[in-house]
Write a protein that holds these residues in place. Structure first.
Motif, mmCIF file in Angstrom:
data_model
loop_
_atom_site.group_PDB
_atom_site.id
_atom_site.type_symbol
_atom_site.label_atom_id
_atom_site.label_comp_id
_atom_site.label_asym_id
_atom_site.label_seq_id
_atom_site.Cartn_x
_atom_site.Cartn_y
_atom_site.Cartn_z
ATOM 1 N N THR A 298 -3.073 -8.968 -12.285
ATOM 2 C CA THR A 298 -3.961 -9.629 -13.250
ATOM 3 C C THR A 298 -4.114 -8.786 -14.509
ATOM 4 O OG1 THR A 298 -5.180 -10.441 -11.359
ATOM 5 C CG2 THR A 298 -6.214 -10.732 -13.490
ATOM 6 N N ALA A 299 -4.182 -7.474 -14.315
ATOM 7 C CA ALA A 299 -4.445 -6.599 -15.463
ATOM 8 C C ALA A 299 -3.248 -6.468 -16.390
ATOM 9 C CB ALA A 299 -4.851 -5.218 -14.965
ATOM 10 N N THR A 300 -2.039 -6.673 -15.848
ATOM 11 C CA THR A 300 -0.856 -6.436 -16.682
ATOM 12 C C THR A 300 -0.080 -7.698 -17.007
ATOM 13 O OG1 THR A 300 0.256 -5.790 -14.659
ATOM 14 C CG2 THR A 300 -0.458 -4.031 -16.079
ATOM 15 N N MET A 301 -0.416 -8.804 -16.375
ATOM 16 C CA MET A 301 0.167 -10.103 -16.691
ATOM 17 C C MET A 301 1.698 -10.097 -16.735
ATOM 18 S SD MET A 301 -2.438 -11.671 -19.492
ATOM 19 C CE MET A 301 -2.773 -10.230 -20.463
ATOM 20 N N PRO A 302 2.364 -9.717 -15.659
ATOM 21 C CA PRO A 302 3.835 -9.807 -15.671
ATOM 22 C C PRO A 302 4.283 -11.257 -15.516
ATOM 23 C CG PRO A 302 3.091 -9.119 -13.534
ATOM 24 C CD PRO A 302 1.851 -9.238 -14.377
ATOM 25 N N ALA B 244 -3.021 -7.659 -6.456
ATOM 26 C CA ALA B 244 -3.586 -8.753 -7.255
ATOM 27 C C ALA B 244 -4.279 -8.223 -8.506
ATOM 28 C CB ALA B 244 -4.562 -9.560 -6.400
ATOM 29 N N VAL B 245 -5.035 -7.133 -8.353
ATOM 30 C CA VAL B 245 -5.756 -6.568 -9.507
ATOM 31 C C VAL B 245 -4.774 -6.050 -10.556
ATOM 32 C CG1 VAL B 245 -7.228 -4.652 -10.234
ATOM 33 C CG2 VAL B 245 -7.896 -6.047 -8.284
ATOM 34 N N LEU C 150 2.348 -10.963 -4.002
ATOM 35 C CA LEU C 150 1.508 -10.696 -2.828
ATOM 36 C C LEU C 150 2.316 -10.733 -1.532
ATOM 37 C CD1 LEU C 150 -1.711 -12.744 -3.672
ATOM 38 C CD2 LEU C 150 -1.441 -10.264 -3.670
ATOM 39 N N ILE D 66 -3.213 2.918 -8.732
ATOM 40 C CA ILE D 66 -3.790 1.901 -9.620
ATOM 41 C C ILE D 66 -4.691 2.560 -10.675
ATOM 42 C CG2 ILE D 66 -5.932 1.255 -8.379
ATOM 43 C CD1 ILE D 66 -5.163 -1.651 -8.934
ATOM 44 N N ILE E 272 -2.008 -7.187 4.373
ATOM 45 C CA ILE E 272 -3.188 -7.981 3.977
ATOM 46 C C ILE E 272 -4.191 -7.110 3.210
ATOM 47 C CG2 ILE E 272 -5.200 -9.218 4.883
ATOM 48 C CD1 ILE E 272 -3.332 -10.185 7.173
ATOM 49 N N VAL E 273 -4.502 -5.924 3.759
ATOM 50 C CA VAL E 273 -5.570 -5.128 3.130
ATOM 51 C C VAL E 273 -5.123 -4.476 1.808
ATOM 52 C CG1 VAL E 273 -6.785 -4.694 5.292
ATOM 53 C CG2 VAL E 273 -5.070 -3.048 4.497
ATOM 54 N N THR E 274 -3.801 -4.397 1.586
ATOM 55 C CA THR E 274 -3.354 -3.839 0.299
ATOM 56 C C THR E 274 -3.151 -4.925 -0.761
ATOM 57 O OG1 THR E 274 -1.053 -3.927 1.032
ATOM 58 C CG2 THR E 274 -2.200 -1.817 1.287
ATOM 59 N N ALA E 275 -3.273 -6.171 -0.368
ATOM 60 C CA ALA E 275 -3.055 -7.267 -1.319
ATOM 61 C C ALA E 275 -3.988 -7.207 -2.535
ATOM 62 C CB ALA E 275 -3.188 -8.605 -0.605
ATOM 63 N N PRO E 276 -5.276 -6.846 -2.369
ATOM 64 C CA PRO E 276 -6.141 -6.792 -3.568
ATOM 65 C C PRO E 276 -5.643 -5.813 -4.628
ATOM 66 C CG PRO E 276 -7.494 -6.869 -1.614
ATOM 67 C CD PRO E 276 -6.083 -6.706 -1.139
ATOM 68 N N PHE E 277 -5.049 -4.684 -4.227
ATOM 69 C CA PHE E 277 -4.504 -3.741 -5.217
ATOM 70 C C PHE E 277 -3.420 -4.429 -6.057
ATOM 71 C CE2 PHE E 277 -5.984 -0.663 -1.956
ATOM 72 C CZ PHE E 277 -6.825 0.082 -2.764
#
Lengths: 206, 414
Positions: free
Chosen positions: A101-105, A97-98, A113, A26, A90-95
């Motif tokens: 959000t940053a690239t808006m595909p 999501a971020v 997710l 990331i 579950i614990v890799t989901a924030p990567f």
């Protein structure tokens, strides 16, 4: 009597490796410049899906391998593997999501997710089922060949039909109800098998 | 409806398009091109222009870059009725530049040799375009002197636009204002040259391959602007911190560790929206290269556009995008962009004022790109030519420069 460990140790090497790889990805693919508009998600999403699915296949297959001195039994090892994969999802989901959000595909976030963790758990079930079937016929040694062959066949089928289920690197960017249904069904089946294996082990232990 | 100079369209060049209707207020010109190739599939380019909502004779006159087309059809529609229609088949596609002969009769024997790669066409003074972009497909204009003299401004526009304008000997007195400009030898103006038939022309910026190479070189030198995201270093700290924190609580183990890891993941998901760019509008960057000197130059703009979300990018003016579906409407273009897409738009060439070469050369803050250009493209610039950069503006200065008092002759067009 041998006790059954219900909660597997989640802080294993696989989890640490996946977390650190995704953190590195990331950062290196972060859309810092205009020409990296889709850089982050386009790199991270396939990587997360591949990591979880490959890990799932290996973990499921390893769990089914016959062992001489393991009081837990393959069922409990499989339940451990499924739990680890679900936790890693579950614990890799924030990567995910971020970077999304940053690239808006165009792909919806919920699919991004869910696709990889479902694929990971389903792959665990597939690896376990194939290796168990081979082990019952004294052919466990062939699992290292059979699992990749089945995966390659599935990828060929995906490319022929245009609907990625086994072609995991395409999974995040090409949402489809068919892939969602197949992966959810397979993941649910794997989770059910894991719960049943744990119950059986508990019953045996008591 | 006329496409190209005197009805001879040149593929891969800007062409004039002139459409005329009588008593059809608000009629619409539909021009549809397929610029695709075998591997690429269809690449539709649409032109939709509306005639003025007035009676009488109404004309649309604009410039359009024609890519190599597989099909080109047009129709003029008024009140759901097709007033006129036509097409240019793929076999009519020709990217050879034009050698235009203004007048009748043979070419002078002592003039420049005929370029085998050019198409020779006869034109009348009424066919000559007024805008620089419309001259893009013309390599040489012969003025044979057997017609009424064209407007000197039109000739000078052609010269500045990069045309090699050659005057036949023994022109009538009506051509005297133009002939005066070449009394001292060839006049290098903008990107082209005006000369007598027996005068040699130095290597100049008229070379179309060189112009294309210059434009590509300039476009490639763009510095992609940054998105309005949190900084990479911030992301690095947060990513590593999160991974370490999750690993730490998983090491604790048990239900407490698992619950803490899930809590951290949920917190991460809730924080994710703060990593979005605060301004999701596309980024764009303009580069302009002006070829030529002697107060005038032929300016070409190239705009690079980057987008994150899919959208339809709109821009005023005449622009072309190679290999892309484009819709040309009244006053501008619209380009559909996919998520994470990038497009490069090339503007119609325009004549612009440029500083004198001496003034540019005396500036110490300009980057000299002569050798870098040659190293990157393998094309050697003519001896004495200069490629200079001042941030977004570039100048290609020809080897020589002749000043001329044009105000006494004409006002050059755009």
């Amino acid at each position: 009597m041998t006790g059954v460990r219900l909660a597997p140790r989640l802080a294993d090497g696989g989890t640490l490796l996946v977390l650190m790889l995704l953190a590195a990805l990331i950062v290196t693919s972060w859309p810092a410049r205009a020409d990296m508009a889709q850089g982050s998600w386009a790199v991270l999403a396939p990587a997360r899906a591949i990591l979880l699915v490959v890990w799932g296949l290996i973990a499921g297959s390893t769990a089914a391998m016959p062992r001489v001195a393991d009081p837990q039994g393959p069922g409990v090892r499989f339940a451990d593997a499924v739990t680890r994969l679900a936790a890693a999802g579950i614990v890799t989901a924030p990567f995910e999501a971020v970077s999304h959000t940053a690239t808006m595909p165009l792909v919806p976030l919920w699919w991004a997710l869910l696709a990889a963790p479902l694929g990971g758990v389903a792959a665990t079930g597939l690896g376990y089922a194939v290796t168990s079937w081979l082990a019952a016929r004294k052919l466990a040694w062939a699992a290292a060949l059979a699992v990749p062959v089945i995966l390659a066949g599935g990828i060929a089928l995906d490319l022929a039909t245009g609907i990625p289920v086994f072609a995991v690197w395409l999974l995040p960017s090409q949402p489809s109800w068919i892939a969602g249904a197949v992966l959810s069904g397979a993941a649910l089946l794997a989770a059910t098998m894991a719960v049943r294996a744990l119950r059986t082990a508990l019953a045996r232990a008591s | 409806m006329v496409v190209g100079v005197s009805g001879h369209p040149v593929a891969s060049a800007w062409n004039p398009v002139v459409a005329t209707v009588r008593d059809a207020p608000g009629a619409t010109l539909h021009l549809d091109l397929d610029a695709g190739r075998l591997q690429q599939g269809e690449v539709p380019i649409q032109v939709r222009r509306t005639f003025p909502a007035a009676g009488g004779l109404q004309t649309l006159d604009f410039d359009l870059r024609l890519p190599p087309w597989r099909s080109l059809t047009w129709r003029i529609v008024h009140d759901d009725r097709v007033l006129a229609s036509g097409s240019y088949a793929a076999r009519e596609r020709d990217d050879r530049p034009l050698q235009a002969l203004l007048g009748v009769g043979a070419l002078p024997a002592d003039g420049p040799s005929h370029d085998r790669d050019a198409r020779t066409v006869r034109v009348t003074p009424g066919d000559l375009p007024q805008r620089a972009a419309a001259w893009d497909g013309v390599e040489r204009l012969w003025i044979l002197g057997t017609t009424a003299a064209p407007d000197p401004a039109t000739i000078l526009t052609a010269v500045a636009a990069g045309v090699d304008v050659v005057l036949a000997p023994n022109l009538s007195a009506a051509y005297a204002p133009i002939e005066r400009l070449v009394q001292q030898g060839p006049l290098y103006l903008g990107a082209g040259v005006l000369r007598r038939a027996d005068a040699e022309s130095a290597a100049g910026p008229r070379d179309r391959d060189l112009q294309r190479a210059l434009l590509a070189y300039v476009a490639e030198r763009s510095d992609a602007p940054p998105w309005d995201h949190p900084r990479r270093s911030t992301v690095a700290w947060m990513a590593v911190g999160y991974a370490a924190l999750v690993w730490g609580v998983l090491m604790v183990g048990g239900a407490a560790g698992s619950l803490a890891a899930v809590t951290l993941a949920v917190a991460g998901l809730l924080l994710a929206p703060s990593f979005a760019p605060s301004d999701p509008t596309p980024l764009s960057e303009v580069r302009m290269i002006t070829v030529g000197g002697a107060d005038l130059g032929l300016a070409r703009r190239v705009v690079s556009v980057w987008t994150q979300p899919p959208l339809e990018f709109a821009m005023d003016g005449a622009w072309a995008a190679s290999g892309r579906a484009v819709v040309h409407v009244d006053g501008g273009v619209r380009v559909p962009l996919a998520a994470g897409d990038r497009v490069r738009l090339e503007g119609a060439p325009e004549i612009q004022d440029v500083p004198a070469r001496a003034a540019l050369r005396s500036r110490r803050d300009l980057e000299v790109h002569d050798e870098r250009f040659t190293a990157a493209t393998g094309i050697a610039l003519p001896a004495g030519a200069r490629l200079l950069r001042d941030r977004d503006a570039w100048w290609w200065l020809p080897p020589r420069e002749d000043g001329a008092d044009l105000t006494a002759v004409a006002e050059v067009g755009t």
